[in-house]
Design a protein around this motif. Structure first.
Motif, PDB file in Angstrom:
ATOM      1  N   THR A 168      34.673  35.451  41.615  1.00  0.00           N
ATOM      2  CA  THR A 168      34.918  36.145  40.491  1.00  0.00           C
ATOM      3  C   THR A 168      33.897  35.828  39.250  1.00  0.00           C
ATOM      4  N   ASN A 169      33.239  34.734  39.481  1.00  0.00           N
ATOM      5  CA  ASN A 169      32.494  34.384  38.561  1.00  0.00           C
ATOM      6  C   ASN A 169      31.159  35.186  38.156  1.00  0.00           C
ATOM      7  N   ASP A 170      31.016  35.627  37.049  1.00  0.00           N
ATOM      8  CA  ASP A 170      29.838  36.698  36.750  1.00  0.00           C
ATOM      9  C   ASP A 170      28.474  36.162  36.939  1.00  0.00           C
ATOM     10  N   ASP A 171      28.264  34.926  36.915  1.00  0.00           N
ATOM     11  CA  ASP A 171      26.949  34.526  37.372  1.00  0.00           C
ATOM     12  C   ASP A 171      26.572  34.598  38.577  1.00  0.00           C
ATOM     13  N   GLN A 172      27.704  34.175  39.472  1.00  0.00           N
ATOM     14  CA  GLN A 172      27.662  34.263  41.125  1.00  0.00           C
ATOM     15  C   GLN A 172      27.412  35.603  41.462  1.00  0.00           C
ATOM     16  N   LEU A 173      28.086  36.431  40.805  1.00  0.00           N
ATOM     17  CA  LEU A 173      28.182  38.061  41.148  1.00  0.00           C
ATOM     18  C   LEU A 173      26.818  38.398  41.080  1.00  0.00           C
ATOM     19  N   GLN A 174      26.310  38.213  39.899  1.00  0.00           N
ATOM     20  CA  GLN A 174      24.715  38.688  39.437  1.00  0.00           C
ATOM     21  C   GLN A 174      23.842  38.180  40.530  1.00  0.00           C
ATOM     22  N   LYS A 175      23.817  36.861  41.115  1.00  0.00           N
ATOM     23  CA  LYS A 175      22.916  36.498  42.088  1.00  0.00           C
ATOM     24  C   LYS A 175      22.995  37.095  43.209  1.00  0.00           C
ATOM     25  N   VAL A 176      24.105  37.346  43.848  1.00  0.00           N
ATOM     26  CA  VAL A 176      24.557  37.773  44.844  1.00  0.00           C
ATOM     27  C   VAL A 176      24.809  39.207  45.342  1.00  0.00           C
ATOM     28  N   VAL A 177      24.878  39.912  44.416  1.00  0.00           N
ATOM     29  CA  VAL A 177      25.446  41.573  44.577  1.00  0.00           C
ATOM     30  C   VAL A 177      24.115  42.129  45.418  1.00  0.00           C
ATOM     31  N   ARG A 178      22.971  41.985  44.749  1.00  0.00           N
ATOM     32  CA  ARG A 178      21.722  42.579  45.360  1.00  0.00           C
ATOM     33  C   ARG A 178      21.551  42.358  47.010  1.00  0.00           C
ATOM     34  N   PHE A 179      21.709  40.795  47.331  1.00  0.00           N
ATOM     35  CA  PHE A 179      21.613  40.623  48.604  1.00  0.00           C
ATOM     36  C   PHE A 179      22.603  41.309  49.551  1.00  0.00           C
ATOM     37  N   GLU A 180      24.063  41.159  48.981  1.00  0.00           N
ATOM     38  CA  GLU A 180      25.299  41.943  49.786  1.00  0.00           C
ATOM     39  C   GLU A 180      25.043  43.271  49.715  1.00  0.00           C
ATOM     40  N   ALA A 181      24.249  44.145  48.657  1.00  0.00           N
ATOM     41  CA  ALA A 181      24.205  45.585  48.898  1.00  0.00           C
ATOM     42  C   ALA A 181      23.202  45.877  49.767  1.00  0.00           C
ATOM     43  N   GLU A 182      22.319  44.966  50.074  1.00  0.00           N
ATOM     44  CA  GLU A 182      21.225  45.367  51.096  1.00  0.00           C
ATOM     45  C   GLU A 182      21.835  45.655  52.426  1.00  0.00           C
ATOM     46  N   SER A 183      22.881  45.199  52.893  1.00  0.00           N
ATOM     47  CA  SER A 183      23.760  45.544  54.187  1.00  0.00           C
ATOM     48  C   SER A 183      24.426  46.823  53.800  1.00  0.00           C
ATOM     49  N   VAL A 234      28.883  47.671  38.794  1.00  0.00           N
ATOM     50  CA  VAL A 234      29.961  47.465  38.073  1.00  0.00           C
ATOM     51  C   VAL A 234      31.048  46.722  38.645  1.00  0.00           C
ATOM     52  N   VAL A 235      31.842  45.798  37.979  1.00  0.00           N
ATOM     53  CA  VAL A 235      33.145  45.315  38.708  1.00  0.00           C
ATOM     54  C   VAL A 235      34.255  46.037  38.556  1.00  0.00           C
ATOM     55  N   LEU A 236      34.561  46.700  39.433  1.00  0.00           N
ATOM     56  CA  LEU A 236      35.629  47.673  39.234  1.00  0.00           C
ATOM     57  C   LEU A 236      37.218  46.876  38.835  1.00  0.00           C
ATOM     58  N   ARG A 237      37.112  45.630  39.665  1.00  0.00           N
ATOM     59  CA  ARG A 237      38.286  45.007  39.378  1.00  0.00           C
ATOM     60  C   ARG A 237      38.288  43.623  40.005  1.00  0.00           C
ATOM     61  N   LYS A 238      39.021  42.811  39.274  1.00  0.00           N
ATOM     62  CA  LYS A 238      39.102  41.194  39.832  1.00  0.00           C
ATOM     63  C   LYS A 238      40.527  41.066  40.136  1.00  0.00           C
ATOM     64  N   THR A 239      40.604  40.248  41.378  1.00  0.00           N
ATOM     65  CA  THR A 239      41.762  39.490  41.677  1.00  0.00           C
ATOM     66  C   THR A 239      41.560  37.768  41.409  1.00  0.00           C
ATOM     67  N   ARG A 240      42.611  36.969  41.772  1.00  0.00           N
ATOM     68  CA  ARG A 240      42.504  35.793  41.651  1.00  0.00           C
ATOM     69  C   ARG A 240      41.073  35.101  42.221  1.00  0.00           C
ATOM     70  N   ASP A 241      40.670  35.661  43.535  1.00  0.00           N
ATOM     71  CA  ASP A 241      39.734  35.111  43.925  1.00  0.00           C
ATOM     72  C   ASP A 241      38.970  36.199  44.751  1.00  0.00           C
ATOM     73  N   LYS A 242      38.745  37.219  44.167  1.00  0.00           N
ATOM     74  CA  LYS A 242      37.820  38.120  45.011  1.00  0.00           C
ATOM     75  C   LYS A 242      37.466  39.316  43.609  1.00  0.00           C
ATOM     76  N   SER A 243      36.222  39.819  43.859  1.00  0.00           N
ATOM     77  CA  SER A 243      35.719  40.892  42.872  1.00  0.00           C
ATOM     78  C   SER A 243      35.520  42.118  43.831  1.00  0.00           C
ATOM     79  N   HIS A 244      36.046  43.446  43.414  1.00  0.00           N
ATOM     80  CA  HIS A 244      35.447  44.797  43.807  1.00  0.00           C
ATOM     81  C   HIS A 244      34.356  45.304  43.264  1.00  0.00           C
ATOM     82  N   ILE A 245      33.481  45.585  43.890  1.00  0.00           N
ATOM     83  CA  ILE A 245      32.127  45.890  43.311  1.00  0.00           C
ATOM     84  C   ILE A 245      31.836  47.497  43.421  1.00  0.00           C
TER      85      ILE A 245
END
Length: 200
Positions: free
Chosen positions: A89-104, A118-129
């Motif tokens: 859920t860390n915003d810095d981690q999301l910013q770094k990883v989203v592009r690589f994950e989106a590639e698949s 856009v982060v649609l929602r966050k839970t304790r240990d997960k982000s829905h993008i």
């Protein structure tokens, strides 16, 4: 606030809206639609682009619209939308990883598209993008036509209060069901800063 120009660039028409005000209160001064249906028999792509640029330029002159500053809204129908989860859920981690994950998830060459999320929602240990991808060539085609019409949807980089033209970047606004996604593109196609905001 001085008048500004919003450009909604669709597939069959360009809508030019002049407005003033702030984010809290906007006053629409003028709205002009420019059909993109060109003369019959024109097949060369450069000639079509030139006709479109001329039609836009004539509409601006006739309505006496301001052209600076301006921003272009891109039709979300020409974008790809994908949803996926990331295990943090860390915003810095999301910013770094989203592009690589989106590639698949996106069936296009990753270097050929602009990707925003856009982060649609966050839970304790997960982000829905929600990731949005737009082809860079589609953006460049529209920007080239606007350039030919003497309209330059630009704004200075936020790091410099008054940036010289060479340091300016193009703004793109993609209207999505969940928010207004704004990407800032350098003229060579690189992506600079990103902004995401809600809209009514």
């Amino acid at each position: 606030m001085a008048a500004q120009l919003a450009i909604e660039y669709g597939s069959s028409r360009v809508r030019l809206m002049e407005f003033d005000g702030t984010g809290r209160k906007i006053r629409v001064l003028s709205v002009t639609d420019v059909p993109l249906v060109m003369s019959a028999g024109v097949e060369d792509e450069d000639d079509v682009d030139a006709q479109r640029a001329e039609a836009i330029s004539e509409a601006v002159d006739e309505a006496k619209l301001t052209v600076e500053p301006s921003v272009m809204a891109f039709d979300a129908g020409h974008a790809l939308f994908r949803e996926f989860d990331l295990p943090f859920t860390n915003d810095d981690q999301l910013q770094k990883v989203v592009r690589f994950e989106a590639e698949s998830h996106i069936p296009l060459e990753i270097d050929d598209v602009v990707i925003q999320h856009v982060v649609l929602r966050k839970t304790r240990d997960k982000s829905h993008i929600l990731a949005v991808a737009v082809k860079k060539d589609d953006l460049r085609d529209r920007f080239d036509i606007l350039d030919e019409a003497d309209i330059d949807p630009t704004a200075p980089l936020t790091s410099e209060p008054v940036a010289p033209r060479r340091k300016r970047a193009r703004f793109l606004n993609i209207n999505t069901p969940v928010g207004a996604v704004t990407r800032r593109l350098h003229r060579d196609g690189r992506v600079a800063a990103v902004g995401v905001g809600s809209h009514a």
